[in-house]
Design an enzyme around this catalytic site. Structure first.
Site, PDB file in Angstrom:
ATOM      1  CG  ASP A 189      -1.912   1.162   1.190  1.00 58.62           C
ATOM      2  OD1 ASP A 189      -1.772   2.057   0.335  1.00 58.62           O
ATOM      3  OD2 ASP A 189      -2.834   1.159   2.023  1.00 58.62           O
ATOM      4  CG  HIS A 194      -0.135   5.451   4.715  1.00 61.13           C
ATOM      5  ND1 HIS A 194      -0.943   5.643   5.811  1.00 61.13           N
ATOM      6  CD2 HIS A 194      -0.933   4.869   3.769  1.00 61.13           C
ATOM      7  CE1 HIS A 194      -2.150   5.188   5.563  1.00 61.13           C
ATOM      8  NE2 HIS A 194      -2.176   4.709   4.329  1.00 61.13           N
ATOM      9  CB  ILE A 209      -1.909   8.530   9.490  1.00 60.63           C
ATOM     10  CG1 ILE A 209      -2.549   8.156   8.137  1.00 60.63           C
ATOM     11  CG2 ILE A 209      -2.326   9.920   9.938  1.00 60.63           C
ATOM     12  CD1 ILE A 209      -4.067   8.086   8.188  1.00 60.63           C
ATOM     13  N   GLY A 212      -3.901   1.712   8.498  1.00 59.91           N
ATOM     14  CA  GLY A 212      -4.806   1.028   9.414  1.00 59.91           C
ATOM     15  C   GLY A 212      -4.506  -0.458   9.511  1.00 59.91           C
TER      16      GLY A 212
END
Length: 286
Positions: A189, A194, A209, A212
């Site tokens: 990903d 990110h 961030i 998840g």
């Protein structure tokens, strides 16, 4: 282009053949922080090729069909898409290397109203190419926050797993690191959210961030350590709701309520005392 639910419901996913190596398995484990702490000696089996074992949560990054909702053809408002829930069921231990075939399909699309958006359920099965045997089944619940109110059915929707009201019986803190997202993204990903501060700012975050699914993997590590005697083959399923983002470098505390083969859990960021994973349910073997 206006949202077209028929396009979503009839979306065709080509089967994806994914050959992965021991290096990929090690890289995934490093992205979850395995081997970063000297006292975590039980992590060696996830990051060293001699006796290497795969973390079962790695299934979520294998034979992944990509961010297809980002394409114009999907008609979805990708800027408002969020990963809401993740379900993973293991049919057998994930081998540390091999070739899997990913078979994906749309399971359901629920209309929660114009103000709430839609909920999309996407299933992916991982099948061992050599034997034809199923390895894992995953379902992702995706929140299409900008695409509700199209006149579709509102349910039924699987209820969240209810956590006990008592204090957690077990908890385990695992650190993330400033470069955790930069390592984890190499497992597939590569969303700039990110990695790129500008992309993060455009998304409303002060810094990039953590993925998840990286947080999900860290919680899976904690359950394997605390409830499976460190044996990844004992984890049979792992489901959770995503409730808040994690920033790389924060500490994730996984709080657990073991009840035989059933492990209820949630995860919070220690530094901010914010629950980041909720309504978690893991099934483990004895």
């Amino acid at each position: 282009m206006a949202f077209d639910p028929k396009v979503i419901l009839n979306w065709h996913f080509p089967d994806i053949e994914h050959a992965y190596t021991e290096k990929d398995t090690i890289l995934y484990a490093l992205g979850l922080g395995c081997g970063a702490e000297a006292d975590h000696v039980d992590d060696l089996k996830f990051v060293y090729e001699k006796g290497l074992q795969a973390l079962p949560m790695m299934g979520v990054v294998l034979a992944y069909p990509g961010n297809w909702l980002e394409s114009k053809e999907s008609t979805a408002d990708y800027s408002k898409v969020l990963h809401g829930e993740q379900y993973l069921t293991l049919h057998r231990p994930l081998p540390p290397s091999g070739t899997l075939v990913g078979v994906s399909r749309i399971v359901d699309l629920l209309d929660k109203g114009k103000d709430k958006g839609a909920v999309l359920y996407v299933e992916r099965k991982l099948i061992d190419k050599a034997s034809g045997e199923p390895v894992a089944t995953m379902i992702a619940a995706v929140m299409l926050r900008g695409d509700g109110g199209f006149g579709g059915k509102p349910g039924p929707q699987p209820p969240p797993h209810k956590l006990p009201e008592t204090a957690p019986e077990k908890s385990l803190d695992l650190k993330t690191y400033p470069n955790s997202a930069l390592i984890y993204r190499l497992s597939g990903d590569r969303n700039p959210l990110h990695a790129d501060p500008k992309a993060a700012a455009a998304g409303g975050f002060k810094t990039p961030i953590l993925h998840g699914l990286c947080t999900y993997g860290v919680a899976g590590r904690a359950i394997i350590k605390a409830c499976c005697g460190g044996d990844p083959a004992r984890l049979r399923s792992l489901q959770v709701r995503f409730s808040s983002p994690v920033f790389p470098g924060e500490t994730i505390r996984t709080e657990m309520w073991p009840d035989g083969e059933i492990i209820s859990f949630r995860a919070r960021v220690v530094e901010r005392d914010v629950v980041v994973l909720n309504n978690g349910l893991a099934m483990v073997s004895a």
